[in-house]
Design a protein around this motif. Structure first.
Motif, PDB file in Angstrom:
ATOM      1  N   ILE A   9       0.488 -32.571 -28.051  1.00  0.00           N
ATOM      2  CA  ILE A   9       0.513 -33.919 -28.623  1.00  0.00           C
ATOM      3  C   ILE A   9       0.357 -34.961 -27.524  1.00  0.00           C
ATOM      4  CG2 ILE A   9       2.002 -35.607 -29.789  1.00  0.00           C
ATOM      5  CD1 ILE A   9       3.096 -33.250 -31.463  1.00  0.00           C
ATOM      6  N   GLN A  10       1.034 -34.750 -26.397  1.00  0.00           N
ATOM      7  CA  GLN A  10       0.897 -35.686 -25.282  1.00  0.00           C
ATOM      8  C   GLN A  10      -0.524 -35.683 -24.724  1.00  0.00           C
ATOM      9  OE1 GLN A  10       3.197 -37.969 -24.348  1.00  0.00           O
ATOM     10  NE2 GLN A  10       4.253 -37.170 -26.161  1.00  0.00           N
ATOM     11  N   GLU A  11      -1.138 -34.521 -24.665  1.00  0.00           N
ATOM     12  CA  GLU A  11      -2.530 -34.435 -24.203  1.00  0.00           C
ATOM     13  C   GLU A  11      -3.466 -35.155 -25.170  1.00  0.00           C
ATOM     14  OE1 GLU A  11      -3.145 -30.253 -23.906  1.00  0.00           O
ATOM     15  OE2 GLU A  11      -1.876 -30.019 -22.121  1.00  0.00           O
ATOM     16  N   ALA A  12      -3.210 -35.013 -26.460  1.00  0.00           N
ATOM     17  CA  ALA A  12      -4.033 -35.692 -27.462  1.00  0.00           C
ATOM     18  C   ALA A  12      -3.890 -37.206 -27.343  1.00  0.00           C
ATOM     19  CB  ALA A  12      -3.645 -35.231 -28.863  1.00  0.00           C
ATOM     20  N   ALA A  14      -3.183 -38.825 -24.577  1.00  0.00           N
ATOM     21  CA  ALA A  14      -3.840 -39.243 -23.332  1.00  0.00           C
ATOM     22  C   ALA A  14      -5.346 -39.410 -23.516  1.00  0.00           C
ATOM     23  CB  ALA A  14      -3.543 -38.231 -22.226  1.00  0.00           C
ATOM     24  N   SER A  15      -5.939 -38.594 -24.351  1.00  0.00           N
ATOM     25  CA  SER A  15      -7.388 -38.652 -24.545  1.00  0.00           C
ATOM     26  C   SER A  15      -7.813 -39.563 -25.699  1.00  0.00           C
ATOM     27  CB  SER A  15      -7.941 -37.241 -24.801  1.00  0.00           C
ATOM     28  OG  SER A  15      -7.386 -36.679 -25.986  1.00  0.00           O
ATOM     29  N   ARG A  16      -6.842 -40.083 -26.455  1.00  0.00           N
ATOM     30  CA  ARG A  16      -7.180 -40.853 -27.644  1.00  0.00           C
ATOM     31  C   ARG A  16      -7.952 -42.145 -27.361  1.00  0.00           C
ATOM     32  NH1 ARG A  16      -9.085 -40.434 -32.536  1.00  0.00           N
ATOM     33  NH2 ARG A  16      -8.121 -41.804 -34.078  1.00  0.00           N
ATOM     34  N   PRO A  17      -7.592 -42.964 -26.361  1.00  0.00           N
ATOM     35  CA  PRO A  17      -8.381 -44.177 -26.112  1.00  0.00           C
ATOM     36  C   PRO A  17      -9.864 -43.889 -25.877  1.00  0.00           C
ATOM     37  CG  PRO A  17      -6.301 -44.319 -24.954  1.00  0.00           C
ATOM     38  CD  PRO A  17      -6.395 -42.920 -25.481  1.00  0.00           C
ATOM     39  N   ALA A  18     -10.169 -42.843 -25.115  1.00  0.00           N
ATOM     40  CA  ALA A  18     -11.569 -42.488 -24.863  1.00  0.00           C
ATOM     41  C   ALA A  18     -12.254 -42.054 -26.154  1.00  0.00           C
ATOM     42  CB  ALA A  18     -11.645 -41.372 -23.820  1.00  0.00           C
ATOM     43  N   GLU A  19     -11.517 -41.355 -27.029  1.00  0.00           N
ATOM     44  CA  GLU A  19     -12.077 -40.948 -28.315  1.00  0.00           C
ATOM     45  C   GLU A  19     -12.431 -42.167 -29.170  1.00  0.00           C
ATOM     46  OE1 GLU A  19      -9.563 -36.745 -28.825  1.00  0.00           O
ATOM     47  OE2 GLU A  19      -9.259 -38.424 -30.200  1.00  0.00           O
ATOM     48  N   LEU A  20     -11.559 -43.172 -29.135  1.00  0.00           N
ATOM     49  CA  LEU A  20     -11.825 -44.375 -29.914  1.00  0.00           C
ATOM     50  C   LEU A  20     -13.041 -45.132 -29.381  1.00  0.00           C
ATOM     51  CD1 LEU A  20      -8.199 -45.726 -30.516  1.00  0.00           C
ATOM     52  CD2 LEU A  20      -9.685 -44.558 -32.148  1.00  0.00           C
ATOM     53  N   GLU A  21     -13.150 -45.196 -28.077  1.00  0.00           N
ATOM     54  CA  GLU A  21     -14.325 -45.843 -27.477  1.00  0.00           C
ATOM     55  C   GLU A  21     -15.605 -45.140 -27.923  1.00  0.00           C
ATOM     56  OE1 GLU A  21     -14.167 -46.258 -23.251  1.00  0.00           O
ATOM     57  OE2 GLU A  21     -12.171 -47.176 -23.267  1.00  0.00           O
ATOM     58  N   LYS A  22     -15.582 -43.822 -27.910  1.00  0.00           N
ATOM     59  CA  LYS A  22     -16.746 -43.033 -28.312  1.00  0.00           C
ATOM     60  C   LYS A  22     -17.057 -43.249 -29.792  1.00  0.00           C
ATOM     61  CE  LYS A  22     -18.530 -38.264 -28.085  1.00  0.00           C
ATOM     62  NZ  LYS A  22     -18.800 -38.029 -29.519  1.00  0.00           N
ATOM     63  N   ALA A  23     -16.024 -43.262 -30.625  1.00  0.00           N
ATOM     64  CA  ALA A  23     -16.217 -43.448 -32.060  1.00  0.00           C
ATOM     65  C   ALA A  23     -16.828 -44.812 -32.347  1.00  0.00           C
ATOM     66  CB  ALA A  23     -14.881 -43.299 -32.789  1.00  0.00           C
ATOM     67  N   ARG A  24     -16.362 -45.829 -31.655  1.00  0.00           N
ATOM     68  CA  ARG A  24     -16.909 -47.172 -31.873  1.00  0.00           C
ATOM     69  C   ARG A  24     -18.355 -47.259 -31.393  1.00  0.00           C
ATOM     70  NH1 ARG A  24     -14.027 -51.449 -29.174  1.00  0.00           N
ATOM     71  NH2 ARG A  24     -14.690 -52.904 -30.817  1.00  0.00           N
ATOM     72  N   ALA A  25     -18.667 -46.557 -30.310  1.00  0.00           N
ATOM     73  CA  ALA A  25     -20.048 -46.530 -29.819  1.00  0.00           C
ATOM     74  C   ALA A  25     -20.983 -45.868 -30.828  1.00  0.00           C
ATOM     75  CB  ALA A  25     -20.108 -45.792 -28.484  1.00  0.00           C
ATOM     76  N   GLU A  26     -20.410 -44.980 -31.647  1.00  0.00           N
ATOM     77  CA  GLU A  26     -21.194 -44.296 -32.679  1.00  0.00           C
ATOM     78  C   GLU A  26     -21.233 -45.070 -33.990  1.00  0.00           C
ATOM     79  OE1 GLU A  26     -19.172 -40.589 -32.850  1.00  0.00           O
ATOM     80  OE2 GLU A  26     -20.123 -39.769 -31.033  1.00  0.00           O
ATOM     81  N   GLY A  27     -20.647 -46.263 -34.000  1.00  0.00           N
ATOM     82  CA  GLY A  27     -20.724 -47.119 -35.178  1.00  0.00           C
ATOM     83  C   GLY A  27     -19.493 -47.145 -36.060  1.00  0.00           C
ATOM     84  N   TYR A 198      11.299 -38.194 -32.584  1.00  0.00           N
ATOM     85  CA  TYR A 198      10.975 -39.624 -32.653  1.00  0.00           C
ATOM     86  C   TYR A 198       9.658 -39.919 -31.938  1.00  0.00           C
ATOM     87  CZ  TYR A 198      12.139 -44.606 -33.110  1.00  0.00           C
ATOM     88  OH  TYR A 198      12.140 -45.939 -33.462  1.00  0.00           O
ATOM     89  N   ASP A 199       9.446 -39.278 -30.788  1.00  0.00           N
ATOM     90  CA  ASP A 199       8.178 -39.442 -30.072  1.00  0.00           C
ATOM     91  C   ASP A 199       7.015 -38.852 -30.867  1.00  0.00           C
ATOM     92  OD1 ASP A 199       9.302 -40.769 -27.920  1.00  0.00           O
ATOM     93  OD2 ASP A 199       9.598 -38.953 -26.733  1.00  0.00           O
ATOM     94  N   VAL A 200       7.267 -37.734 -31.539  1.00  0.00           N
ATOM     95  CA  VAL A 200       6.227 -37.119 -32.376  1.00  0.00           C
ATOM     96  C   VAL A 200       5.858 -38.067 -33.520  1.00  0.00           C
ATOM     97  CG1 VAL A 200       5.766 -35.267 -34.035  1.00  0.00           C
ATOM     98  CG2 VAL A 200       6.795 -34.730 -31.820  1.00  0.00           C
ATOM     99  N   TYR A 205       1.085 -43.265 -34.626  1.00  0.00           N
ATOM    100  CA  TYR A 205       0.527 -44.603 -34.454  1.00  0.00           C
ATOM    101  C   TYR A 205      -0.953 -44.523 -34.066  1.00  0.00           C
ATOM    102  CZ  TYR A 205       5.015 -47.223 -34.290  1.00  0.00           C
ATOM    103  OH  TYR A 205       6.215 -47.829 -34.585  1.00  0.00           O
ATOM    104  N   TYR A 206      -1.304 -43.495 -33.292  1.00  0.00           N
ATOM    105  CA  TYR A 206      -2.595 -43.508 -32.604  1.00  0.00           C
ATOM    106  C   TYR A 206      -3.536 -42.356 -32.964  1.00  0.00           C
ATOM    107  CZ  TYR A 206       0.627 -46.295 -29.781  1.00  0.00           C
ATOM    108  OH  TYR A 206       1.569 -47.192 -29.378  1.00  0.00           O
ATOM    109  N   LEU A 207      -3.001 -41.178 -33.245  1.00  0.00           N
ATOM    110  CA  LEU A 207      -3.844 -39.998 -33.371  1.00  0.00           C
ATOM    111  C   LEU A 207      -4.623 -39.968 -34.686  1.00  0.00           C
ATOM    112  CD1 LEU A 207      -1.552 -37.152 -31.944  1.00  0.00           C
ATOM    113  CD2 LEU A 207      -3.281 -38.526 -30.756  1.00  0.00           C
ATOM    114  N   ASP A 208      -5.786 -39.317 -34.650  1.00  0.00           N
ATOM    115  CA  ASP A 208      -6.537 -39.047 -35.866  1.00  0.00           C
ATOM    116  C   ASP A 208      -5.637 -38.283 -36.824  1.00  0.00           C
ATOM    117  OD1 ASP A 208      -9.317 -38.532 -37.297  1.00  0.00           O
ATOM    118  OD2 ASP A 208      -8.261 -36.610 -37.213  1.00  0.00           O
ATOM    119  N   LYS A 209      -5.634 -38.672 -38.088  1.00  0.00           N
ATOM    120  CA  LYS A 209      -4.652 -38.122 -39.018  1.00  0.00           C
ATOM    121  C   LYS A 209      -4.873 -36.639 -39.316  1.00  0.00           C
ATOM    122  CE  LYS A 209      -2.165 -41.703 -39.174  1.00  0.00           C
ATOM    123  NZ  LYS A 209      -2.779 -42.336 -37.998  1.00  0.00           N
ATOM    124  N   ASP A 210      -6.105 -36.177 -39.342  1.00  0.00           N
ATOM    125  CA  ASP A 210      -6.335 -34.741 -39.539  1.00  0.00           C
ATOM    126  C   ASP A 210      -5.815 -33.949 -38.346  1.00  0.00           C
ATOM    127  OD1 ASP A 210      -7.782 -34.401 -42.111  1.00  0.00           O
ATOM    128  OD2 ASP A 210      -9.180 -35.797 -41.178  1.00  0.00           O
TER     129      ASP A 210
END
Length: 398
Positions: A9-12, A14-27, A198-200, A205-210
Motif C-alpha cells: 500500500i505504501q509503494e502504491a 509513492a507511485s500514485r502522483p506519477a500515475e495521475l500525471e500519466k492518466a491526465r496526459a492520456e486525457g 487508520y493509515d490504510v 484518499y488517493y489510490l485507484d479504487k479497483d
C-alpha cells in the motif's frame, strides 16, 4: 514482522502522483474533493478519478494559508488554503476540478478562496441543516442530481446504469473490507494495530479504487495467517477517538495516546471510520446514493437540537459497547467550532453512562506536546485504575 500488504500500500501511494500525471496526459480528468458528504461513487461512475484532498500537521502551511483566510479559522482549513497557495502538493497539482460540500462551513470558505485566488474550477454541493426531515432529504437528492450533471459535463461521459452499478459495488465492497479490518484490529490478539488500519483507510484518499479494493482483500487474506503483533497490549486501556478531523500528516495526538500506554480501538472521525460505519446504498441510483450519504453517521457540523435524537451520539454509545472502549478521547482543533461545541454535550451524555471522557484542544504547532502528554498519561492511568477496581469487585464476588 510487518504485514507485506501494508508495504504494498505504501509503494502504491509513492507511485500514485506519477500515475495521475500519466492518466491526465492520456486525457483523463481528476476530481479533487473535500469534506464529508461528496458522493464519491458518482465521481467514479462518471469516469473521473476521485482524489480526497487536504493534509494536516504542517504549521508552516498553516501560516501560509493565514495570508488568505482568517486566523480564526481552524488549522485544517488554513493548511488546505496554504496547500493551494503554495501549489506544490502532488494531488492538488494533478486536480482538474474541485468539489466541496458545505457540511463544514469553514471549508465552504475555502471554496470561495480557491475560486477567487487560485482560479481552479470549483463546484459546491449544498447540504441541508434539516437533514433529518423529508424536505432536507429531498433537497439533498436535488443537489446530488445537480452534482451528477456537473460531473458528466466535466468528464464528457454519461453516468450509465452499468457504470453506476459498478461504482456502487466497488465502494460497497471497500466499506465491508474496512469494517472487517476494524473488527480484527480491535481483538485481544491481532496482527494489525488501529494506527495501521487508520493509515490504510486514508490510503483510500488517493489510490485507484479497483487497486485499493484488491489491496484490502489481499490484506484481509494475509491477516488470516499472520502472527499476533507483539506491540498490541491486550491489557492496555481501550480508547475511542472522536471529534475534529485528523487527516494524513497529523498524528500528534494519536501518537501521544499510544505512547502514554493507551490503545485506540475505534474512532468516529470523518477522516477515519465514520464514512464506512453505516453508509448503505440500498438503491443503485443517484437518489439512492444521496439517501445513503444523508442518512449515515452525521458530521458534527450538522445541528441536532434534541440530544435524544442525535444519531452521532447514539452511534458513539454503540461503538463503545461493540468495541469495549474504556474511555473516550475527544480531539478538537482550535477554532473548529462545530466539534468544540459538541464536546460538552458528548461529555454529558457519556457521564450518564459512567464513561471517562478527555477533551484535548490543540492545533498543529508542537509547543503543546508535553502538556498533552501529561494529560493523556493521567487519563490512561485513571482508566487502568478503573479496570483494577472493577476486576477487584468481580474477584470479590460483588
Amino acid at each position: 514482522m510487518s504485514l507485506q500488504t501494508l508495504n504494498k500500500i505504501q509503494e502504491a501511494l509513492a507511485s500514485r502522483p506519477a500515475e495521475l500525471e500519466k492518466a491526465r496526459a492520456e486525457g483523463k480528468k481528476v476530481a479533487g474533493w473535500l469534506n464529508y458528504n461528496v458522493p464519491e461513487e458518482l465521481i467514479y461512475a462518471a469516469g473521473l478519478i476521485p482524489v480526497h484532498l487536504g493534509n494536516g500537521g504542517d504549521n508552516r502551511l498553516v501560516e501560509t494559508g493565514g495570508r488568505y483566510i482568517s486566523m480564526m479559522n481552524c488549522v485544517f482549513t488554513r493548511q488546505i488554503t496554504g496547500q493551494f497557495a503554495e501549489g506544490t502538493d502532488a494531488y492538488i497539482k494533478n486536480t482538474d476540478a474541485v468539489f466541496i460540500d458545505v457540511t463544514c462551513k469553514q471549508l465552504y470558505r475555502v471554496y470561495e478562496l480557491i475560486n477567487y485566488y487560485f482560479k481552479l474550477k470549483t463546484e459546491i454541493i449544498g447540504v441541508p441543516y434539516n437533514f433529518q426531515t423529508a424536505a432536507g432529504k429531498q433537497y439533498f437528492r436535488k443537489e446530488t442530481a445537480a452534482f451528477a450533471a456537473k460531473l458528466e459535463k466535466i468528464s464528457g461521459k454519461k453516468i450509465t446504469a452499468e457504470s453506476l452499478k459498478y461504482a456502487v459495488d466497488v465502494y460497497t465492497a471497500i466499506r465491508a473490507a474496512i469494517r472487517a479490518l476494524y473488527r480484527i484490529q480491535a481483538g485481544q490478539e491481532t496482527p494489525i494495530t488501529w494506527h495501521e488500519v487508520y493509515d490504510v483507510v486514508q490510503a483510500a484518499y488517493y489510490l485507484d479504487k479497483d487497486v485499493y479494493l484488491r489491496l484490502l482483500q489481499e490484506l484481509l487474506a494475509e491477516i488470516e495467517t499472520a502472527p499476533v503483533n507483539p506491540k498490541v497490549s491486550p491489557d492496555a486501556p481501550r480508547i475511542l477517538v472522536s471529534g475534529s478531523v485528523i487527516p494524513p500528516g497529523d498524528r500528534k495526538v494519536l501518537d501521544l495516546a499510544e505512547e502514554s500506554g493507551g490503545r485506540v480501538v475505534i474512532d468516529d472521525l470523518w477522516s477515519g471510520f465514520a464514512p464506512y460505519l453505516d453508509t448503505d446504498v440500498k438503491e443503485t441510483s443517484v437518489e439512492g446514493i444521496a439517501d445513503a450519504y444523508i442518512e449515515r453517521h452525521p458530521h458534527g457540523s450538522l445541528p441536532v437540537l434534541d440530544i435524544e435524537q442525535d444519531k452521532r451520539l447514539k452511534d458513539i454509545k454503540q461503538l463503545i459497547k461493540d468495541y469495549k472502549a474504556d474511555g473516550v478521547l475527544f480531539h478538537t482543533l482550535r477554532y473548529c467550532d462545530c466539534f468544540t461545541f459538541k464536546a460538552a454535550e458528548t461529555k454529558s451524555v457519556l457521564k450518564e453512562l459512567n464513561i471517562p471522557f478527555l477533551e484535548i484542544h490543540t492545533e498543529y504547532a508542537k509547543s503543546d506536546i508535553e502538556a498533552i502528554r501529561t494529560r493523556l498519561e493521567a487519563f490512561v492511568e485513571s482508566l487502568k485504575s478503573r479496570r483494577k477496581i472493577a476486576s477487584g469487585f468481580i474477584g470479590a464476588g460483588i
